[in-house]
Design a protein around this motif. Structure first.
Motif, PDB file in Angstrom:
ATOM      1  N   MET A  98      46.661  31.189  30.107  1.00 11.67           N
ATOM      2  CA  MET A  98      45.745  31.065  31.234  1.00 11.67           C
ATOM      3  C   MET A  98      45.997  32.196  32.233  1.00 11.67           C
ATOM      4  SD  MET A  98      43.282  29.167  32.075  1.00 11.67           S
ATOM      5  CE  MET A  98      42.188  29.450  33.434  1.00 11.67           C
ATOM      6  N   GLN A  99      47.271  32.338  32.552  1.00 10.10           N
ATOM      7  CA  GLN A  99      47.677  33.406  33.468  1.00 10.10           C
ATOM      8  C   GLN A  99      47.161  34.761  32.981  1.00 10.10           C
ATOM      9  OE1 GLN A  99      49.447  32.880  36.282  1.00 10.10           O
ATOM     10  NE2 GLN A  99      49.262  35.038  36.812  1.00 10.10           N
ATOM     11  N   GLN A 100      47.276  34.919  31.653  1.00  7.43           N
ATOM     12  CA  GLN A 100      46.875  36.209  31.079  1.00  7.43           C
ATOM     13  C   GLN A 100      45.373  36.438  31.197  1.00  7.43           C
ATOM     14  OE1 GLN A 100      48.564  36.179  27.165  1.00  7.43           O
ATOM     15  NE2 GLN A 100      50.083  37.699  27.747  1.00  7.43           N
ATOM     16  N   ILE A 101      44.618  35.347  31.007  1.00 10.87           N
ATOM     17  CA  ILE A 101      43.160  35.476  31.120  1.00 10.87           C
ATOM     18  C   ILE A 101      42.796  35.898  32.535  1.00 10.87           C
ATOM     19  CG2 ILE A 101      40.977  34.235  30.990  1.00 10.87           C
ATOM     20  CD1 ILE A 101      42.187  32.494  28.861  1.00 10.87           C
ATOM     21  N   VAL A 128      40.918  39.275  33.751  1.00  4.90           N
ATOM     22  CA  VAL A 128      39.686  39.316  34.546  1.00  4.90           C
ATOM     23  C   VAL A 128      39.900  40.151  35.796  1.00  4.90           C
ATOM     24  CG1 VAL A 128      38.128  37.920  35.938  1.00  4.90           C
ATOM     25  CG2 VAL A 128      38.764  37.148  33.674  1.00  4.90           C
ATOM     26  N   LEU A 129      41.044  39.936  36.467  1.00  2.00           N
ATOM     27  CA  LEU A 129      41.301  40.690  37.695  1.00  2.00           C
ATOM     28  C   LEU A 129      41.407  42.181  37.409  1.00  2.00           C
ATOM     29  CD1 LEU A 129      43.819  38.483  39.674  1.00  2.00           C
ATOM     30  CD2 LEU A 129      41.435  39.001  40.201  1.00  2.00           C
TER      31      LEU A 129
END
Lengths: 169, 271
Positions: free
Chosen positions: B1-4, B8-9
């Motif tokens: 999740m963190q990676q997604i 995106v950022l």
């Protein structure tokens, strides 16, 4: 200072759209040459501003011109592409200088400014005519139109940018 | 999740670019498939008003030329009227009419693109609706596409989507009027069979099969013709009577029988 930036950009945006649709879209020199001077907005926009806002604004700019000239969203497509590619083009043209915090367009040499503007226009026009004509049978027509229009647009943009030169602070 | 989220950022500009590009492509394709998008056109309130203001300022400059054009047309119509054999006073019985005419002025013209649209200063409030024909005193101009309250856009005959029924004057050989986007003084007539004798200079007029235009509205004269790839049809270049680069006063034709004709055709097609 910040409000001043906003003010200048809003005025620039409005004037460029009006000048484009009321004057340059009616030029029809040799039947098809209508220089697209509104590209100057992308050239003049401050360097160190928020990038997402810049792309959003360019989209609106293209869309407004599309509204007036009944061209669906072709101008918008071409405009967001050059807005997105602008940092890459700047790095290519201005080299490492561009990375410095104090970099200003007016501090670059004439040749660099010219190359930057020309690259923006060439990319914009190639995309515009490819999408507008949209057929590989007419690839020569695309190039013919793009070259003629690029020269015309470049001429008028140079004229405008020397008339209304950016801030001399 | 963190990676997604990180992804995106990191690529938010690129994602914004792709999103806006998809939006533009969506708009463009939508208007390719059928009509010009009803949202993106210069007849809207905002753009229409700006064009109107600019038109009001600039329209005085060629009044004299326009007047001469109109007087010439009046002369032609008068001579037609006086030379008519059984002249009788036309009664104003509106129930017998099959066409009504509205006049309008062009507030934006374009001819440099593959798809050209003209904007005129009449709209829904003047009972102008889409699919009405538009002509000038010299010849055919196009078909109304989008209508707002006070303005309308016209799909010009200089539009690659345009397809209008046309025929050789004084015969019943008909074909379709199209444009190959190359030259704004000439349009093309296709689907005329090889058997038909042609001469350079023959006049082309609108045909009677269209439910939009009345028959015999002038279009242009034949400037060149040769056989197409199938060798069984002519491909004809037509020099337009209208100077498409210089148009001001136009007439909108409303065919009052159009609805009936369309209903009938639809009924027949279903069988």
């Amino acid at each position: 200072m910040i409000s001043n930036y906003y003010f200048i950009n809003v005025i620039r945006f409005t004037l460029l759209v009006l000048v484009q649709v009321l004057i340059f879209n009616r030029l029809n020199f040799l039947g098809y040459i209508n220089p697209m001077v509104y590209v100057l907005f992308i050239y003049w926009y401050p360097v160190k501003q928020h990038r997402a806002t810049f792309i959003g604004l360019s989209f609106l700019l293209g869309l407004f011109v599309d509204f007036f000239s009944d061209t669906m969203a072709i101008n918008a497509m071409a405009t967001i592409t050059i807005a997105y590619l602008r940092p890459t083009i700047m790095r290519f043209v201005f080299g490492v200088n561009y990375e410095f915090q104090s970099f200003k367009l007016s501090s670059a040499t004439q040749v660099q400014q010219f190359t930057f503007l020309a690259l923006l226009i060439v990319i914009h026009h190639l995309i515009f005519f490819t999408v507008e004509i949209f057929s590989f049978d007419n690839i020569l027509l695309i190039f013919k139109k793009a070259v003629a229009m690029t020269l015309a647009t470049l001429f008028f943009c140079l004229l405008f940018s020397s008339l209304f030169s950016i801030e001399k602070k | 999740m963190q990676q997604i989220i990180n992804f995106v950022l990191r690529y938010k500009n690129f994602l914004l670019y792709v999103f806006l590009m998809l939006v533009s492509i969506g708009f463009t394709i939508q208007s390719h498939s059928y009509h010009q998008s009803s949202f993106f056109n210069s007849a809207s309130w905002f753009t229409g008003n700006i064009y109107k203001t600019s038109h009001n300022l600039s329209s005085y400059f060629n009044l004299e030329k326009e007047n001469k054009k109109l007087v010439k047309e009046n002369t032609r119509l008068r001579s037609l009227l006086f030379n008519k054999k059984n002249t009788r006073i036309v009664e104003l019985d509106t129930s017998q009419l099959s066409y009504t005419i509205t006049s309008a002025e062009v507030i934006k013209n374009s001819f440099a693109h593959p798809r050209n649209y003209i904007t005129i200063n009449k709209g829904k409030k003047d009972s102008v609706l889409s699919d009405m024909g538009v002509i000038t005193s010299e010849g055919i101009l196009g078909i109304i596409e989008n209508v707002s309250n006070h303005n309308a856009t016209v799909q010009s005959i200089l539009n690659e989507k345009s397809n209008i029924n046309a025929k050789l004057k004084n015969t019943n050989h008909f074909g379709s009027l199209v444009w190959n986007t190359e030259n704004f003084y000439t349009v093309q007539l296709v689907d005329i069979p090889r058997l038909v004798p042609l001469v350079v200079g023959d006049t082309i007029v609108t045909g009677g099969m269209s439910s939009i235009f009345p028959e015999n509205i002038p279009i242009g004269t034949i400037s060149k013709f040769d056989l197409d790839n199938s060798k069984s049809f002519w491909r004809i270049d037509i020099a337009l009577f209208n100077d498409m680069t210089n148009i001001k006063n136009v007439y909108i034709i409303n065919n009052l029988n159009r609805k009936e004709v369309l209903e009938l055709q639809q009924k027949t097609d279903f069988k």
